[in-house]
Enzyme design. Structure first.
Site, PDB file in Angstrom:
ATOM      1  N   LYS A  32     -58.451  20.338  55.521  1.00 45.35           N
ATOM      2  CA  LYS A  32     -59.492  20.619  54.532  1.00 45.35           C
ATOM      3  C   LYS A  32     -60.252  21.905  54.868  1.00 45.35           C
ATOM      4  O   LYS A  32     -60.970  22.444  54.043  1.00 45.35           O
ATOM      5  CB  LYS A  32     -60.449  19.421  54.515  1.00 45.35           C
ATOM      6  CG  LYS A  32     -61.578  19.479  53.520  1.00 45.35           C
ATOM      7  CD  LYS A  32     -62.445  18.218  53.687  1.00 45.35           C
ATOM      8  CE  LYS A  32     -63.689  18.292  52.821  1.00 45.35           C
ATOM      9  NZ  LYS A  32     -64.558  17.113  53.045  1.00 45.35           N
ATOM     10  N   ALA A  81     -60.018  14.517  61.351  1.00 43.73           N
ATOM     11  CA  ALA A  81     -61.149  13.611  61.556  1.00 43.73           C
ATOM     12  C   ALA A  81     -62.419  14.425  61.729  1.00 43.73           C
ATOM     13  O   ALA A  81     -62.369  15.624  62.015  1.00 43.73           O
ATOM     14  CB  ALA A  81     -60.927  12.748  62.804  1.00 43.73           C
ATOM     15  N   GLU A  82     -63.539  13.763  61.529  1.00 42.85           N
ATOM     16  CA  GLU A  82     -64.814  14.270  62.035  1.00 42.85           C
ATOM     17  C   GLU A  82     -64.884  13.784  63.472  1.00 42.85           C
ATOM     18  O   GLU A  82     -64.624  12.604  63.744  1.00 42.85           O
ATOM     19  CB  GLU A  82     -65.978  13.707  61.207  1.00 42.85           C
ATOM     20  CG  GLU A  82     -66.061  14.279  59.801  1.00 42.85           C
ATOM     21  CD  GLU A  82     -66.485  15.742  59.776  1.00 42.85           C
ATOM     22  OE1 GLU A  82     -67.130  16.202  60.743  1.00 42.85           O
ATOM     23  OE2 GLU A  82     -66.141  16.432  58.801  1.00 42.85           O
ATOM     24  N   THR A  98     -64.112  10.492  56.059  1.00 44.18           N
ATOM     25  CA  THR A  98     -62.836  11.080  56.518  1.00 44.18           C
ATOM     26  C   THR A  98     -62.080  10.137  57.449  1.00 44.18           C
ATOM     27  O   THR A  98     -60.879   9.911  57.277  1.00 44.18           O
ATOM     28  CB  THR A  98     -63.087  12.432  57.221  1.00 44.18           C
ATOM     29  OG1 THR A  98     -63.395  13.398  56.214  1.00 44.18           O
ATOM     30  CG2 THR A  98     -61.868  12.890  58.014  1.00 44.18           C
ATOM     31  N   THR A 130     -58.780   7.824  70.089  1.00 45.52           N
ATOM     32  CA  THR A 130     -59.552   8.190  71.267  1.00 45.52           C
ATOM     33  C   THR A 130     -59.789   6.985  72.172  1.00 45.52           C
ATOM     34  O   THR A 130     -59.763   5.836  71.696  1.00 45.52           O
ATOM     35  CB  THR A 130     -60.919   8.764  70.808  1.00 45.52           C
ATOM     36  OG1 THR A 130     -61.845   8.748  71.883  1.00 45.52           O
ATOM     37  CG2 THR A 130     -61.533   7.934  69.675  1.00 45.52           C
ATOM     38  N   ASP A 131     -60.065   7.254  73.449  1.00 44.05           N
ATOM     39  CA  ASP A 131     -60.427   6.152  74.362  1.00 44.05           C
ATOM     40  C   ASP A 131     -61.821   5.602  74.046  1.00 44.05           C
ATOM     41  O   ASP A 131     -62.193   4.536  74.531  1.00 44.05           O
ATOM     42  CB  ASP A 131     -60.343   6.601  75.828  1.00 44.05           C
ATOM     43  CG  ASP A 131     -61.280   7.749  76.189  1.00 44.05           C
ATOM     44  OD1 ASP A 131     -61.973   8.276  75.292  1.00 44.05           O
ATOM     45  OD2 ASP A 131     -61.328   8.132  77.383  1.00 44.05           O
ATOM     46  N   GLU A 132     -62.593   6.333  73.223  1.00 42.12           N
ATOM     47  CA  GLU A 132     -63.975   5.904  72.961  1.00 42.12           C
ATOM     48  C   GLU A 132     -64.035   4.586  72.184  1.00 42.12           C
ATOM     49  O   GLU A 132     -65.070   3.923  72.170  1.00 42.12           O
ATOM     50  CB  GLU A 132     -64.743   7.012  72.231  1.00 42.12           C
ATOM     51  CG  GLU A 132     -64.728   8.298  73.040  1.00 42.12           C
ATOM     52  CD  GLU A 132     -65.679   9.377  72.558  1.00 42.12           C
ATOM     53  OE1 GLU A 132     -66.684   9.052  71.914  1.00 42.12           O
ATOM     54  OE2 GLU A 132     -65.402  10.556  72.844  1.00 42.12           O
ATOM     55  N   TYR A 155     -69.124   7.633  65.492  1.00 45.29           N
ATOM     56  CA  TYR A 155     -67.806   8.271  65.616  1.00 45.29           C
ATOM     57  C   TYR A 155     -66.768   7.272  66.108  1.00 45.29           C
ATOM     58  O   TYR A 155     -65.715   7.081  65.474  1.00 45.29           O
ATOM     59  CB  TYR A 155     -67.878   9.478  66.573  1.00 45.29           C
ATOM     60  CG  TYR A 155     -66.518   9.944  67.071  1.00 45.29           C
ATOM     61  CD1 TYR A 155     -65.578  10.497  66.193  1.00 45.29           C
ATOM     62  CD2 TYR A 155     -66.150   9.821  68.421  1.00 45.29           C
ATOM     63  CE1 TYR A 155     -64.325  10.908  66.642  1.00 45.29           C
ATOM     64  CE2 TYR A 155     -64.909  10.233  68.876  1.00 45.29           C
ATOM     65  CZ  TYR A 155     -63.991  10.771  67.984  1.00 45.29           C
ATOM     66  OH  TYR A 155     -62.758  11.174  68.435  1.00 45.29           O
ATOM     67  N   SER A 156     -67.070   6.603  67.231  1.00 45.75           N
ATOM     68  CA  SER A 156     -66.037   5.715  67.793  1.00 45.75           C
ATOM     69  C   SER A 156     -65.821   4.491  66.916  1.00 45.75           C
ATOM     70  O   SER A 156     -64.702   3.972  66.845  1.00 45.75           O
ATOM     71  CB  SER A 156     -66.364   5.327  69.240  1.00 45.75           C
ATOM     72  OG  SER A 156     -67.636   4.762  69.351  1.00 45.75           O
ATOM     73  N   LYS A 159     -63.486   5.676  64.238  1.00 41.63           N
ATOM     74  CA  LYS A 159     -62.122   5.818  64.768  1.00 41.63           C
ATOM     75  C   LYS A 159     -61.510   4.430  65.006  1.00 41.63           C
ATOM     76  O   LYS A 159     -60.339   4.193  64.712  1.00 41.63           O
ATOM     77  CB  LYS A 159     -62.125   6.614  66.091  1.00 41.63           C
ATOM     78  CG  LYS A 159     -62.416   8.089  65.964  1.00 41.63           C
ATOM     79  CD  LYS A 159     -61.403   8.857  65.131  1.00 41.63           C
ATOM     80  CE  LYS A 159     -60.032   8.952  65.763  1.00 41.63           C
ATOM     81  NZ  LYS A 159     -59.136   9.848  64.972  1.00 41.63           N
ATOM     82  N   PRO A 210     -77.355  22.611  78.620  1.00 39.75           N
ATOM     83  CA  PRO A 210     -77.953  21.290  78.413  1.00 39.75           C
ATOM     84  C   PRO A 210     -77.077  20.153  78.944  1.00 39.75           C
ATOM     85  O   PRO A 210     -75.946  19.978  78.511  1.00 39.75           O
ATOM     86  CB  PRO A 210     -78.081  21.191  76.881  1.00 39.75           C
ATOM     87  CG  PRO A 210     -77.030  22.113  76.353  1.00 39.75           C
ATOM     88  CD  PRO A 210     -76.732  23.150  77.393  1.00 39.75           C
ATOM     89  N   TYR A 212     -77.070  16.084  79.303  1.00 41.08           N
ATOM     90  CA  TYR A 212     -77.781  14.918  78.769  1.00 41.08           C
ATOM     91  C   TYR A 212     -78.133  13.931  79.885  1.00 41.08           C
ATOM     92  O   TYR A 212     -77.291  13.641  80.750  1.00 41.08           O
ATOM     93  CB  TYR A 212     -76.925  14.174  77.739  1.00 41.08           C
ATOM     94  CG  TYR A 212     -76.549  14.965  76.502  1.00 41.08           C
ATOM     95  CD1 TYR A 212     -77.160  16.185  76.202  1.00 41.08           C
ATOM     96  CD2 TYR A 212     -75.582  14.499  75.628  1.00 41.08           C
ATOM     97  CE1 TYR A 212     -76.812  16.899  75.065  1.00 41.08           C
ATOM     98  CE2 TYR A 212     -75.228  15.199  74.480  1.00 41.08           C
ATOM     99  CZ  TYR A 212     -75.847  16.409  74.214  1.00 41.08           C
ATOM    100  OH  TYR A 212     -75.487  17.107  73.090  1.00 41.08           O
ATOM    101  N   PRO A 288     -78.561   8.863  72.299  1.00 44.01           N
ATOM    102  CA  PRO A 288     -78.687   7.411  72.132  1.00 44.01           C
ATOM    103  C   PRO A 288     -77.317   6.731  72.175  1.00 44.01           C
ATOM    104  O   PRO A 288     -76.338   7.273  71.659  1.00 44.01           O
ATOM    105  CB  PRO A 288     -79.326   7.254  70.745  1.00 44.01           C
ATOM    106  CG  PRO A 288     -79.391   8.593  70.133  1.00 44.01           C
ATOM    107  CD  PRO A 288     -78.989   9.621  71.124  1.00 44.01           C
TER     108      PRO A 288
END
Ligand code: NAD
Ligand code: TYD
Length: 349
Positions: A32, A81-82, A98, A130-132, A155-156, A159, A210, A212, A288
């Protein structure tokens, strides 16, 4: 192989496209061209007679059905994917659209292709994940293909939903689905909002890096070329109905990884006025729902498909840093175009 790749103008998809063309396959790249895509990622293969591109949203099921019918792929490899967790926290809607609706649309388009009798008999739908999806680990343990799904971010979760749809289309409609779940990738052409390019580029520009929370979250890292190699192997020899975990056997805390990149940069850019890049590290407010640790057991793909990572994290990370140093125009162009940074990146603790 006639390979239809979705998301082939993104980070991992473009690595697959470049490798597939170099291996002699025919590739149709369907993308896209969202903010995360870059036609420059596939510029090196764009003139190949075996390469085609279609700018299309995978959610457009009639268009996807027509395209698949025309191209007649041996394999659909689905990467579109996003993908950025921070964006999924700020705005989950595109992720639902998506990652879930888009995967549904593609599964339906390929179901029509198979039912029409035009698909080759060993046709495969390869769903990239993904492993997530497995959630977060404590200090010990590894994700295997049998680990329960416990996604924690939008996200996960999106997925994980798409993995479930792929599974159900296999069980219910007999779709020849192969699923792979991979750990964090790094390497050339990664969009400059993910950890590794953020660290390299901020360090080069003398900006805060940065990190986290306390930087004690653990990720397993795999060089993107090794992932592309695993994907091309799974697409051709993976068994329909099976899932394969892919990992780099390279677990690092975020802070150790950031320090490794800083040390490589110190080494590459040494000079009388050079200061240690580590001085730029700045601990910022945590994400978070930040998963503590991911670790992948990739015994199955090593044993059954004969794949193993070829690059150590030390070699791969140095090559990656060198690529960003040598390809400033690539990331400067993206930044000149402008993109919204996820809100978290600028937050001071
Ligand atoms: P990316 O964000 O770099 O690229 C995604 C690509 O998909 C972009 O080119 C984008 O334009 C395209 N796309 C997005 N929405 C689309 C739509 N509706 N229709 C058509 N194209 C669309 O992503 P990536 O890091 O290359 O990840 C690719 C795949 O690998 C994803 O499915 C992701 O979940 C999975 N994955 C990524 C990692 C990682 O570390 N990056 C690890 C494991 C699995
Ligand atoms: P990321 O590249 O976003 O991948 P993922 O969240 O999918 O694993 O982030 C990798 C790790 O780095 C994750 O633990 C979050 C952390 N991180 C930072 O500490 N700083 C940053 O600027 C970013 C983008 C991520």
């Amino acid at each position: 192989m006639r390979l239809l790749v979705t998301g082939g103008a993104g980070f991992i998809g473009s690595a697959v496209v470049r490798q597939a063309i170099s291996e002699g396959h025919h590739v149709l790249n369907v993308d896209k061209l969202t903010y995360a895509a870059n036609p420059a990622n596939v510029a090196g293969v764009a003139d190949s007679k075996r390469y085609q591109f279609a700018q299309l949203d995978i959610c457009d099921q009639p268009a996807m059905t027509a395209l698949i019918g025309d191209f007649k792929p041996d394999t659909v490899m689905h990467l579109a994917a996003e993908t950025h967790v921070d964006r999924s926290i700020d705005g989950p809607s595109a992720f639902i659209q998506t990652n879930i609706v888009g995967t549904y649309s593609l599964l339906e388009a390929t179901r029509h292709y198979v039912q029409a009798g035009t698909a080759p008999k060993d046709f495969r739908f390869h769903h990239i994940s993904t492993d997530e999806v497995y959630g977060s680990l404590g200090a010990t343990g590894e994700f295997t293909e049998d680990s329960p799904y416990q996604p924690n971010s939008p996200y996960s979760a999106a997925k994980a939903s798409s993995d479930m749809l792929a599974r159900a289309w296999g069980e219910t409609y007999g779709a020849p689905v192969v699923v792979t779940n991979c750990s964090n990738n790094y390497g050339p052409y990664q969009f400059p909002e993910k950890l590794i390019p953020v660290v390299i580029i901020n360090a080069l520009e003398g900006k805060d890096i940065p990190v986290y929370g306390k930087g004690d979250n653990v990720r397993d890292w795999l060089y993107v070329g090794d992932h592309a190699d695993a994907l091309l192997r799974a697409a051709q020899t993976g068994v329909p109905g099976e899932t394969y975990n892919i990992g780099g056997r390279a677990e690092r805390t975020n802070i150790d990884l950031v320090k490794m990149i800083c040390a490589i940069l110190d080494d590459e850019l040494s000079g009388p006025s050079a200061k240690p890049h580590e001085q730029l590290i700045s601990f910022v407010k945590d994400r978070p729902g930040h998963d503590h640790r991911y670790a992948i057991n990739c015994d199955k793909i090593e044993r059954d498909l004969g794949w193993t990572p070829s690059v150590t994290i030390e070699e791969g990370m140095r090559q990656t840093v060198q690529w960003y140093l040598e390809n400033k125009a690539w990331w400067e162009d993206i930044r000149a175009r402008g993109f919204d940074t996820a809100a978290r990146q600028g937050l001071k603790k």
